[in-house]
Design a protein around this motif. Structure first.
Motif, PDB file in Angstrom:
ATOM      1  N   TYR A  88     -15.519  -4.127 -10.868  1.00 48.17           N
ATOM      2  CA  TYR A  88     -14.686  -3.221 -10.070  1.00 48.17           C
ATOM      3  C   TYR A  88     -13.265  -3.167 -10.633  1.00 48.17           C
ATOM      4  CZ  TYR A  88     -14.289  -0.512  -5.718  1.00 48.17           C
ATOM      5  OH  TYR A  88     -14.176   0.491  -4.791  1.00 48.17           O
ATOM      6  N   LEU A  89     -12.685  -4.343 -10.931  1.00 48.97           N
ATOM      7  CA  LEU A  89     -11.336  -4.369 -11.490  1.00 48.97           C
ATOM      8  C   LEU A  89     -11.299  -3.686 -12.859  1.00 48.97           C
ATOM      9  CD1 LEU A  89     -10.114  -7.969 -10.546  1.00 48.97           C
ATOM     10  CD2 LEU A  89      -9.469  -5.807  -9.467  1.00 48.97           C
ATOM     11  N   GLY A  90     -12.328  -3.928 -13.663  1.00 43.98           N
ATOM     12  CA  GLY A  90     -12.396  -3.282 -14.967  1.00 43.98           C
ATOM     13  C   GLY A  90     -12.462  -1.771 -14.842  1.00 43.98           C
TER      14      GLY A  90
ATOM     15  N   ILE B 123      -9.761   1.410 -15.975  1.00 40.30           N
ATOM     16  CA  ILE B 123     -10.162   2.624 -16.702  1.00 40.30           C
ATOM     17  C   ILE B 123      -9.685   3.860 -15.950  1.00 40.30           C
ATOM     18  CG2 ILE B 123     -12.131   4.023 -17.455  1.00 40.30           C
ATOM     19  CD1 ILE B 123     -13.675   1.389 -17.860  1.00 40.30           C
ATOM     20  N   GLN B 124      -9.953   3.905 -14.641  1.00 37.09           N
ATOM     21  CA  GLN B 124      -9.614   5.090 -13.862  1.00 37.09           C
ATOM     22  C   GLN B 124      -8.106   5.285 -13.738  1.00 37.09           C
ATOM     23  OE1 GLN B 124     -10.829   5.828  -9.483  1.00 37.09           O
ATOM     24  NE2 GLN B 124     -12.383   6.837 -10.746  1.00 37.09           N
ATOM     25  N   ILE B 125      -7.367   4.193 -13.568  1.00 36.94           N
ATOM     26  CA  ILE B 125      -5.915   4.296 -13.500  1.00 36.94           C
ATOM     27  C   ILE B 125      -5.352   4.850 -14.806  1.00 36.94           C
ATOM     28  CG2 ILE B 125      -3.791   2.919 -13.439  1.00 36.94           C
ATOM     29  CD1 ILE B 125      -5.265   1.114 -11.384  1.00 36.94           C
ATOM     30  N   SER B 126      -5.922   4.417 -15.931  1.00 35.99           N
ATOM     31  CA  SER B 126      -5.487   4.920 -17.237  1.00 35.99           C
ATOM     32  C   SER B 126      -5.720   6.421 -17.346  1.00 35.99           C
ATOM     33  CB  SER B 126      -6.230   4.195 -18.363  1.00 35.99           C
ATOM     34  OG  SER B 126      -5.988   2.810 -18.322  1.00 35.99           O
ATOM     35  N   ILE B 127      -6.855   6.888 -16.832  1.00 37.82           N
ATOM     36  CA  ILE B 127      -7.158   8.322 -16.870  1.00 37.82           C
ATOM     37  C   ILE B 127      -6.203   9.095 -15.966  1.00 37.82           C
ATOM     38  CG2 ILE B 127      -8.924  10.079 -16.441  1.00 37.82           C
ATOM     39  CD1 ILE B 127      -9.457   8.238 -18.830  1.00 37.82           C
ATOM     40  N   VAL B 128      -5.893   8.547 -14.794  1.00 39.23           N
ATOM     41  CA  VAL B 128      -4.965   9.210 -13.870  1.00 39.23           C
ATOM     42  C   VAL B 128      -3.609   9.417 -14.538  1.00 39.23           C
ATOM     43  CG1 VAL B 128      -3.619   8.892 -11.751  1.00 39.23           C
ATOM     44  CG2 VAL B 128      -6.067   8.442 -11.742  1.00 39.23           C
ATOM     45  N   TYR B 129      -3.093   8.382 -15.203  1.00 38.92           N
ATOM     46  CA  TYR B 129      -1.797   8.512 -15.842  1.00 38.92           C
ATOM     47  C   TYR B 129      -1.851   9.392 -17.086  1.00 38.92           C
ATOM     48  CZ  TYR B 129       1.063   5.685 -12.843  1.00 38.92           C
ATOM     49  OH  TYR B 129       1.781   5.253 -11.762  1.00 38.92           O
ATOM     50  N   SER B 130      -2.994   9.442 -17.742  1.00 40.30           N
ATOM     51  CA  SER B 130      -3.166  10.373 -18.856  1.00 40.30           C
ATOM     52  C   SER B 130      -3.111  11.808 -18.354  1.00 40.30           C
ATOM     53  CB  SER B 130      -4.505  10.111 -19.557  1.00 40.30           C
ATOM     54  OG  SER B 130      -4.546   8.825 -20.126  1.00 40.30           O
TER      55      SER B 130
ATOM     56  N   LEU C   3      -9.820 -16.944  -7.148  1.00 41.45           N
ATOM     57  CA  LEU C   3      -9.458 -15.714  -7.848  1.00 41.45           C
ATOM     58  C   LEU C   3     -10.271 -14.527  -7.343  1.00 41.45           C
ATOM     59  CD1 LEU C   3      -9.033 -16.809 -11.577  1.00 41.45           C
ATOM     60  CD2 LEU C   3      -7.331 -15.667 -10.140  1.00 41.45           C
ATOM     61  N   LEU C   4     -11.531 -14.757  -7.046  1.00 43.65           N
ATOM     62  CA  LEU C   4     -12.384 -13.675  -6.564  1.00 43.65           C
ATOM     63  C   LEU C   4     -11.947 -13.208  -5.180  1.00 43.65           C
ATOM     64  CD1 LEU C   4     -15.900 -14.935  -7.737  1.00 43.65           C
ATOM     65  CD2 LEU C   4     -14.440 -13.197  -8.791  1.00 43.65           C
ATOM     66  N   ILE C   5     -11.513 -14.137  -4.352  1.00 42.44           N
ATOM     67  CA  ILE C   5     -10.986 -13.760  -3.036  1.00 42.44           C
ATOM     68  C   ILE C   5      -9.729 -12.899  -3.206  1.00 42.44           C
ATOM     69  CG2 ILE C   5      -9.923 -14.630  -0.925  1.00 42.44           C
ATOM     70  CD1 ILE C   5     -11.789 -17.067  -1.163  1.00 42.44           C
ATOM     71  N   ALA C   6      -8.852 -13.328  -4.129  1.00 40.50           N
ATOM     72  CA  ALA C   6      -7.645 -12.537  -4.403  1.00 40.50           C
ATOM     73  C   ALA C   6      -8.018 -11.164  -4.952  1.00 40.50           C
ATOM     74  CB  ALA C   6      -6.755 -13.280  -5.405  1.00 40.50           C
ATOM     75  N   GLY C   7      -9.027 -11.133  -5.835  1.00 43.43           N
ATOM     76  CA  GLY C   7      -9.491  -9.864  -6.382  1.00 43.43           C
ATOM     77  C   GLY C   7     -10.059  -8.957  -5.307  1.00 43.43           C
ATOM     78  N   SER C   8     -10.748  -9.554  -4.333  1.00 44.73           N
ATOM     79  CA  SER C   8     -11.302  -8.765  -3.226  1.00 44.73           C
ATOM     80  C   SER C   8     -10.196  -8.118  -2.412  1.00 44.73           C
ATOM     81  CB  SER C   8     -12.148  -9.667  -2.314  1.00 44.73           C
ATOM     82  OG  SER C   8     -13.206 -10.258  -3.022  1.00 44.73           O
ATOM     83  N   VAL C   9      -9.103  -8.862  -2.192  1.00 41.47           N
ATOM     84  CA  VAL C   9      -7.965  -8.324  -1.448  1.00 41.47           C
ATOM     85  C   VAL C   9      -7.337  -7.159  -2.208  1.00 41.47           C
ATOM     86  CG1 VAL C   9      -5.655  -8.835  -0.564  1.00 41.47           C
ATOM     87  CG2 VAL C   9      -7.501 -10.505  -0.292  1.00 41.47           C
ATOM     88  N   ILE C  10      -7.202  -7.321  -3.532  1.00 40.72           N
ATOM     89  CA  ILE C  10      -6.618  -6.252  -4.353  1.00 40.72           C
ATOM     90  C   ILE C  10      -7.469  -4.997  -4.276  1.00 40.72           C
ATOM     91  CG2 ILE C  10      -6.045  -5.542  -6.711  1.00 40.72           C
ATOM     92  CD1 ILE C  10      -5.488  -8.534  -7.280  1.00 40.72           C
TER      93      ILE C  10
END
Length: 217
Positions: A92-94, A98-105, A170-177
Motif C-alpha cells: 500500500y505504501l509503495g 507511485i500515485q503521489i508521483s503521478i499526481v505531482y507529474s 512500524l506496521l501499526i504506524a504504517g496503518s495510521v499513515i
C-alpha cells in the motif's frame, strides 16, 4: 451508469495491480492466485464505490481498503495475519508513492490542482499508477527480486519479539499513515509533503527490517 462503470472497472484494474505488486514483492507466484486476485478486485472495487460514491465517506475509504487487503490475504491467500499486515502495508505504501508521483507529474505538466477533484482526471491517474505498479511487478518476477521469508501457510507460528516486534510497531504506524492519507492529502502542501516524507521513511524502515529478516532465514 457511465460513472459507475468507469469507477468500477478502473478500481478493479487498480486492485489487480496492487495485489500483483504485493505478491511480487514477497515472491508469491501470481499465476497460482488468479481466482483469489479477481475475487479480491471485485470485492474491493464494490466497497470503494459504495464508500466514496454512495455514502460519501472518502476519508475512511483507505482504512477499509487496507482492512480488506489484510483480511483477504489472510483468508484467501492463506497468509498468517502478521505477514498479511506486513504485505498489505508494504504494498500500500509503495503504491501510494507511485500515485503521489503521478499526481505531482500531472500538476507540473498540466497545472492540475491538488488535491485532484476531477473524477476523470483521478481515473487517468489511477490507470497510469496501476500500469506502473504492474510493470514493477513484472520486473520483480522476471528478475526474481523480493522477499522470500513469508510462508504461504496460515498456521505459521509468529513470535512477537526482536525483529518481529519492531516490525509490528512500524506496521501499526504504517496503518495510521494509510488510514489518514486523505486528511494528509487535503491539508495543504506543507502537510502533504511531510506526509510524503513520513511514507518514504516508514517504507524504508519496513524494507530495512524485512531485509534483516530475509538474511536471518
Amino acid at each position: 451508469m457511465e460513472r459507475f462503470l468507469v469507477d468500477f472497472i478502473v478500481n478493479i484494474f487498480e486492485t489487480i495491480a496492487g495485489i500483483s505488486l504485493i505478491l511480487s514483492i514477497f515472491r508469491f507466484q501470481i499465476k497460482g492466485f488468479v481466482p483469489q486476485i479477481l475475487f479480491t478486485a471485485v470485492v474491493m472495487a464494490q466497497t470503494s464505490y459504495l464508500l466514496r460514491e454512495v455514502l460519501n465517506q472518502d476519508s475512511i475509504t483507505p482504512f477499509f481498503m487496507l482492512a480488506w487487503i489484510v483480511i483477504l490475504l489472510w483468508l484467501l491467500f492463506r497468509v498468517h495475519y502478521f505477514y498479511a499486515l506486513l504485505m498489505a502495508i508494504t504494498g500500500y505504501l509503495g503504491y501510494l508513492l507511485i500515485q503521489i508521483s503521478i499526481v505531482y507529474s500531472f500538476q507540473f505538466l498540466f497545472d492540475t490542482e491538488i488535491p485532484v477533484v476531477d473524477f476523470y482526471t483521478m481515473k487517468i491517474i489511477q490507470i497510469i499508477s496501476s500500469s506502473i505498479a504492474l510493470l514493477i511487478s513484472v520486473v520483480l518476477m522476471m528478475k526474481r527480486i523480493g522477499f522470500s521469508f513469508v510462508p504461504d501457510r496460515v498456521q505459521e507460528s509468529v513470535l512477537l519479539k526482536g525483529t518481529n516486534r519492531r516490525m509490528l510497531l512500524l506496521l501499526i504506524a504504517g496503518s495510521v499513515i494509510v488510514s489518514a492519507i486523505v486528511f494528509i492529502y487535503e491539508s495543504g502542501f506543507g502537510t502533504f509533503m511531510l506526509g510524503i516524507l513520513t511514507i518514504v521513511f516508514a517504507l524504508y524502515a519496513i524494507i530495512h527490517l524485512a531485509l534483516a529478516k530475509e538474511r536471518s532465514i
